[in-house]
Design an enzyme around this catalytic site. Structure first.
Site, PDB file in Angstrom:
ATOM      1  N   CYS A  86       1.312  -1.474  -0.134  1.00 52.67           N
ATOM      2  CA  CYS A  86       0.187   0.432  -0.203  1.00 52.67           C
ATOM      3  C   CYS A  86       1.099   0.986  -0.075  1.00 52.67           C
ATOM      4  O   CYS A  86       1.955   1.418  -1.143  1.00 52.67           O
ATOM      5  CB  CYS A  86      -1.175   0.125   1.097  1.00 52.67           C
ATOM      6  N   HIS A 177      -3.920  -5.262   1.420  1.00 55.47           N
ATOM      7  CA  HIS A 177      -2.486  -5.246   3.281  1.00 55.47           C
ATOM      8  C   HIS A 177      -2.365  -6.419   3.037  1.00 55.47           C
ATOM      9  O   HIS A 177      -3.605  -7.019   3.769  1.00 55.47           O
ATOM     10  CB  HIS A 177      -3.414  -4.604   4.218  1.00 55.47           C
ATOM     11  N   GLU A 179      -1.103  -8.517   5.318  1.00 50.69           N
ATOM     12  CA  GLU A 179      -0.751  -8.538   6.964  1.00 50.69           C
ATOM     13  C   GLU A 179      -1.965  -8.643   7.807  1.00 50.69           C
ATOM     14  O   GLU A 179      -1.785  -9.253   8.300  1.00 50.69           O
ATOM     15  CB  GLU A 179       0.542  -7.904   7.288  1.00 50.69           C
TER      16      GLU A 179
END
Ligand code: GLN
Length: 205
Positions: A86, A177, A179
């Site tokens: 990002c 994202h 994660e």
């Protein structure tokens, strides 16, 4: 072999990236020591780097001021791997379309910040990613899109007909994202699929 993973900890999902890279390491037979990077001097100790999201204007300002940006350039010049997500992707791009973001030009892409519009500020999409067998649950939060890619850039995923994940040499950038879901496959793709981290420069313990 223990790998040292540096998470640039100016902003963003620092602990989530730490968990994801530990999990990805485990699946691939590596113990991973996670260190947080807020000042210069740490990047040279790292086998691999993670660059979380946040606000690219703020991250770019701090990364340059603290001397982290220059060390990241050296890291990539030595062929060591990076996953930038990002705002991290925006920072590594060649052109962010916003003069407040001083980019590092480590990925030969031009990006558009906040490209997916207000009504879709935040969304999750099952994304087909090159190299992954099943779709990845990709969370987009005020995400950038990639407008153009240079010759050496491989597009790994597209959404709405726009590239949202790319690889160039040892650098992987995603507009989403990875994660934020307990799914370490994108971290595995960035760091282990090619074995690059394994062949690091031996500075990992
Ligand atoms: N919109 C942010 C920017 O342009 C990026 C958002 C994110 O990292 N989740 O910097």
């Amino acid at each position: 072999m223990t790998l040292t993973a540096g998470v640039v900890a100016v902003q963003g999902d620092v602990s989530e990236h730490g968990q994801a890279i530990r999990r990805a390491g485990e699946t691939n037979g590596h113990e991973v020591e996670v260190v947080e990077i807020r000042q210069s001097g740490i990047v040279p100790e790292c086998d691999l780097l993670l660059l979380p999201g946040g606000e690219s204007t703020a991250i770019s300002r701090l990364a340059h001021r603290e001397g982290i940006a220059a060390e990241m350039r050296d890291h990539v010049a030595e062929g060591r791997p990076v996953l930038a997500t990002c705002a991290g992707l925006i920072l590594l791009s060649q052109d962010s379309g916003d003069e407040r973001v001083e980019t590092l030009d480590l990925l030969d892409v031009a990006v558009e910040r906040n490209a997916f519009g207000r009504q879709r500020d935040s969304f999750e999409a099952p994304l087909s990613v090159r190299g992954l067998e099943e779709p990845f649950p990709a969370v987009f939060i005020r995400a950038p899109a990639i407008d153009s890619v240079g010759d050496g850039v491989e597009v790994l995923a597209e959404w709405d007909d726009r590239p949202v994940a790319v690889r160039q040499g040892s650098v992987v950038g995603t507009a989403f994202h990875p994660e934020l879901r307990a799914d370490p496959r994108v971290h595995e793709l960035a760091f282990f699929e090619t074995g690059r981290a394994v062949t690091g420069n031996g500075q990992g313990k």
